[in-house]
Design an enzyme around this catalytic site. Sequence first.
Site, PDB file in Angstrom:
ATOM      1  N   GLU A 139       0.918  -1.595  -0.130  1.00  0.00           N
ATOM      2  CA  GLU A 139       0.004   0.315   0.278  1.00  0.00           C
ATOM      3  C   GLU A 139       0.338   1.188  -0.242  1.00  0.00           C
ATOM      4  OE1 GLU A 139      -2.600  -3.083   1.895  1.00  0.00           O
ATOM      5  OE2 GLU A 139      -0.820  -2.748   2.498  1.00  0.00           O
TER       6      GLU A 139
ATOM      7  N   PHE B 265     -12.426  -7.721  14.414  1.00  0.00           N
ATOM      8  CA  PHE B 265     -11.539  -7.559  13.602  1.00  0.00           C
ATOM      9  C   PHE B 265     -10.315  -6.327  13.006  1.00  0.00           C
ATOM     10  CE2 PHE B 265      -9.202  -9.781  10.191  1.00  0.00           C
ATOM     11  CZ  PHE B 265      -8.134 -10.336  10.403  1.00  0.00           C
ATOM     12  N   GLN B 266      -9.346  -6.409  13.046  1.00  0.00           N
ATOM     13  CA  GLN B 266      -8.692  -5.114  12.406  1.00  0.00           C
ATOM     14  C   GLN B 266      -9.692  -3.503  12.447  1.00  0.00           C
ATOM     15  OE1 GLN B 266      -8.338  -6.689   8.392  1.00  0.00           O
ATOM     16  NE2 GLN B 266      -6.406  -7.318   8.464  1.00  0.00           N
TER      17      GLN B 266
ATOM     18  N   ARG C 131      22.105  21.271  -0.295  1.00  0.00           N
ATOM     19  CA  ARG C 131      23.712  19.831  -0.121  1.00  0.00           C
ATOM     20  C   ARG C 131      22.680  19.040  -1.096  1.00  0.00           C
ATOM     21  NH1 ARG C 131      23.411  14.889   4.177  1.00  0.00           N
ATOM     22  NH2 ARG C 131      25.443  13.780   2.535  1.00  0.00           N
TER      23      ARG C 131
ATOM     24  N   VAL D 253      15.123   9.169  -3.263  1.00  0.00           N
ATOM     25  CA  VAL D 253      15.682   9.510  -2.856  1.00  0.00           C
ATOM     26  C   VAL D 253      17.478   9.545  -2.438  1.00  0.00           C
ATOM     27  CG1 VAL D 253      15.898  10.720   0.536  1.00  0.00           C
ATOM     28  CG2 VAL D 253      13.723  11.038  -1.017  1.00  0.00           C
TER      29      VAL D 253
ATOM     30  N   PHE E 105      24.087   8.459   1.624  1.00  0.00           N
ATOM     31  CA  PHE E 105      24.017  10.051   1.778  1.00  0.00           C
ATOM     32  C   PHE E 105      23.820  10.241   3.472  1.00  0.00           C
ATOM     33  CE2 PHE E 105      20.661  13.915   2.770  1.00  0.00           C
ATOM     34  CZ  PHE E 105      21.465  14.498   1.428  1.00  0.00           C
ATOM     35  N   ILE E 106      23.740   8.961   3.642  1.00  0.00           N
ATOM     36  CA  ILE E 106      23.892   8.632   5.422  1.00  0.00           C
ATOM     37  C   ILE E 106      25.258   8.878   5.396  1.00  0.00           C
ATOM     38  CG2 ILE E 106      23.456   8.058   7.223  1.00  0.00           C
ATOM     39  CD1 ILE E 106      21.037   9.133   5.625  1.00  0.00           C
TER      40      ILE E 106
ATOM     41  N   GLU F 216      26.952  11.683   5.834  1.00  0.00           N
ATOM     42  CA  GLU F 216      26.284  12.634   6.916  1.00  0.00           C
ATOM     43  C   GLU F 216      26.851  12.287   8.340  1.00  0.00           C
ATOM     44  OE1 GLU F 216      21.617  14.238   6.043  1.00  0.00           O
ATOM     45  OE2 GLU F 216      21.776  11.854   7.628  1.00  0.00           O
TER      46      GLU F 216
END
Length: 572
Positions: free
Chosen positions: A50, A112-113, A253, A381, A467-468, A471
């Site tokens: 989803e 239920f749910q 950046r 990303v 990317f991280i 950082e």
Amino acid sequence: MIKSGSAMIKVLESWGVEHIYGIPGGSINSMMDALYDERNKVKYIQVRHEEVGAIAAAAHAKLTGKIGVCFGSAGPGATHLFNGLYDAQMDHVPVLAIIGQVASNAMNYDAFQELNENPMFADVSVYNRTVMTPESLPHVIDEAIRRAYELKGVAAVTIPVNFGWVDIPEEDISSAKNHRKGLFAPDIKDIKDAVKLIEAAQKPVLYVGQGVKGGLDEVLKISEHFSMPIVSSVVAKGIIPEETENYMGTAGRVATKPANEALLNSDFIAFIGSDFPFAKFFFPKAAKFIQVDIDSSKLGKRHKTDVAILGDAKEALRLMVKEGKKKSSSRWLKANQQNRKNWLNWMHNFDNRSDFPLRVEPIFKEINRIAKDDAIFITDVGNSTIFAVRMLKMNGKKQMFSTSPLFATMGYGVPGGIAAKLAYPERQVFTLNGDGAFAMVMQDIITQVRYNLPIINIVFSNDSLGFIDAEQEDTNKVKFGVDINAADYAKIGEAMGAKGYTITKQEQLKKVFDEVKNTKVPVVIDIKISNDRPFPAESFILDAQKYKKDEIEAFKKRYEVKDMPVLGELLK
């Protein structure tokens, strides 16, 4: 009489909805029956998660300007939607989320749910309702779409499953034919006040966002008229042809060196149709500032604003040119043009490199070579966004670019590609993905295969959350948790029915890209690249006024910098 669920789908039809994304569940089954009955009008797209459906709906809205629609069944189906819905919220695009609920006679019995879904969707939405009667279902959907368009955001509608099967009177509920769009005309006094500041500026910069879409001529004219270099937001990528001499690129950046330097050295900024979230880091506090926006809540939000102009960006730019005296090409503009030229020469210096693992420049040389004049680029990303905004040579005409700029959700590429190809089936579509982002949503290559969507999916594999990784280099004691296991994404794609290619050497690139240029099937191209950090445009060490000689030499060696002085040197 008509089933309430079918009446709802007819409302969607009246608003021009062609695709709806989701996964069936017990609490959404009355809508599935209605979708089956109306299958020739609204096409149901079965995604494998989803989240992918919601991101695809958001991407559809960004690319077309028309509402995107997704759904999730009660409980986990609903909660899976949030990533895509928050992307839509932050980019202010219209999306309708239809949320399943247990039958009305089971509600409040801890069925239920069953979840109390209204509070869950309150923050992400501009309209959030639970349908209370079968008769009101089509009305609520119509109201939701109208609000999503007007308020530029997410409308969430929760529907008890039994309502859709109930017969109700058949009526013309839709207000689609009454929908109108309009823009404020700028106040001429504000225009004249802005022009005074532009004419007085020594180092002006024109910063544009997606609010100037469709206004290329106006952007180029005001840049030439007032001798202003142009900088853009990431989401405005593709509006201005890359070959434009006054265009410095994007700021921040995910950026270019000449764009950031132009801003940091400016004494005046014309901020047009943007909501740049990093303004306080890249806009000088002392710079005079004018802002144009169609949303008054944005005016003065990102910087102390000397003149605020409420209205259409194109018209505001046109009026400023009309009211202002033309400036001759200044030393400021010429220095920025040379800075841009040096930057491009440096980048293209790597185009034919045969490093192992590969650099990205030879890859983008091939992407640009085979890209058609109306190609659509969906960028995920991470470092892939940096690569794309710097190296995609977009023509500023029919080509389109989309990413997740403010929410910055990884996993945007594959679902965005699905939305692009469904909306524009005759156009060439690329998705540009890091291996970390691709792994989050790669199951929906199955969706591309199921609906025969010939998308060119490129995976930049560096076995890292690159990317991280960068950082953590700047902020952490050590790099931790950023390495990821290698995988053969081409084979994974083939296992799902796509055509797969694995590239490890530069000499393989041309042959593969020639093969996929006119592909009739989805393809996954897994390209093994180095994990070298991209040039840090936000914090480069090149200015002798700020850094020691040995620091500059080490930086130049690491990034192979040559013939690329800082803007301050070019202004001397």
